[in-house]
Motif scaffolding. Sequence first.
Motif, PDB file in Angstrom:
ATOM      1  N   THR A 218      47.968  29.958  43.894  1.00 26.86           N
ATOM      2  CA  THR A 218      47.100  30.693  44.809  1.00 26.86           C
ATOM      3  C   THR A 218      47.902  31.258  45.968  1.00 26.86           C
TER       4      THR A 218
ATOM      5  N   CYS B 293      48.308  32.459  37.156  1.00 27.77           N
ATOM      6  CA  CYS B 293      47.645  33.017  38.335  1.00 27.77           C
ATOM      7  C   CYS B 293      48.698  33.602  39.282  1.00 27.77           C
TER       8      CYS B 293
ATOM      9  N   SER C 284      45.415  38.230  38.589  1.00 27.35           N
ATOM     10  CA  SER C 284      45.397  38.479  40.031  1.00 27.35           C
ATOM     11  C   SER C 284      44.358  39.562  40.279  1.00 27.35           C
ATOM     12  N   ARG C 285      44.208  39.972  41.521  1.00 27.48           N
ATOM     13  CA  ARG C 285      43.146  40.925  41.853  1.00 27.48           C
ATOM     14  C   ARG C 285      43.462  42.352  41.422  1.00 27.48           C
ATOM     15  N   ASP C 286      44.716  42.726  41.462  1.00 27.21           N
ATOM     16  CA  ASP C 286      45.111  44.129  41.295  1.00 27.21           C
ATOM     17  C   ASP C 286      45.426  44.441  39.834  1.00 27.21           C
TER      18      ASP C 286
ATOM     19  N   PRO D 192      42.297  40.473  35.068  1.00 23.68           N
ATOM     20  CA  PRO D 192      42.130  40.622  36.518  1.00 23.68           C
ATOM     21  C   PRO D 192      40.942  39.816  37.051  1.00 23.68           C
ATOM     22  N   ALA D 193      41.145  39.201  38.213  1.00 18.41           N
ATOM     23  CA  ALA D 193      40.073  38.466  38.887  1.00 18.41           C
ATOM     24  C   ALA D 193      40.545  38.074  40.278  1.00 18.41           C
ATOM     25  N   ASP D 194      39.580  37.878  41.167  1.00 22.40           N
ATOM     26  CA  ASP D 194      39.844  37.386  42.515  1.00 22.40           C
ATOM     27  C   ASP D 194      39.616  35.884  42.511  1.00 22.40           C
TER      28      ASP D 194
ATOM     29  N   ASP E  88      36.345  34.583  43.748  1.00 23.85           N
ATOM     30  CA  ASP E  88      35.140  34.894  42.969  1.00 23.85           C
ATOM     31  C   ASP E  88      35.147  34.023  41.716  1.00 23.85           C
TER      32      ASP E  88
ATOM     33  N   SER F 225      38.961  27.041  43.430  1.00 18.91           N
ATOM     34  CA  SER F 225      39.332  27.919  42.313  1.00 18.91           C
ATOM     35  C   SER F 225      40.242  27.185  41.332  1.00 18.91           C
TER      36      SER F 225
END
Length: 204
Positions: free
Chosen positions: A94, A13, A38-40, A63-65, A68, A120
């Motif tokens: 995180t 992560c 990660s998000r990007d 990819p993931a937030d 979420d 998370s």
Amino acid sequence: MDLQLTGKRALVCGGSSGLGRAVATALVAEGAHVALLSRDAAKLQAVADELNAMGPGKAVIAPADLADHDALLKAVDVAETALGGPIQILLNNTGGPSPSGVAGLDPTVWRDQFEAMVLSVFRLTDRVMPGMRAMGWGRVLNVASTSVIEPIGTLGVSNTLRASVAAWAKTLAGEVAANGVTVNTLLPGRIDTPRIERLDAARA
């Protein structure tokens, strides 16, 4: 020294920068196959391309937030499909909240940060743990902070939530040790990462 990680499947992560990227780089250098989360997606792909050029392990992106949770669980599915099997090494890493105290803090801040920084981690770990236990081997590493030992005055939310992750990890470690799974919490001090630069700029 051979750490015997060749072919191991890892989910990292925060893999696009900072400590997450550094850990992913070390794992690939040891021959592990790593899914970066990660998000990007664009930043992740750029890092994955660099790691794949380096080898000997390989890197893929998922990819993931972290806030979420449904997307997080789907990202694990993507990672396991791309890596060819269940995750064996999980780095829970995180981001951190903005500087603040704790007195009178809006409850929505607590809730939102708990979702991203704590829940998370619980959900990701619960998702991969059955596979680790079935294989009789697994490693869960949680990146926290030295604030677990000595709170940092300007980081009230982080102090509180990272301490809760540390207590959870210690409890979990006792539950899964007999299955060949170890759970450890890392307490880094000040390291030159983008987050530290932002915190220093805010203090200035």
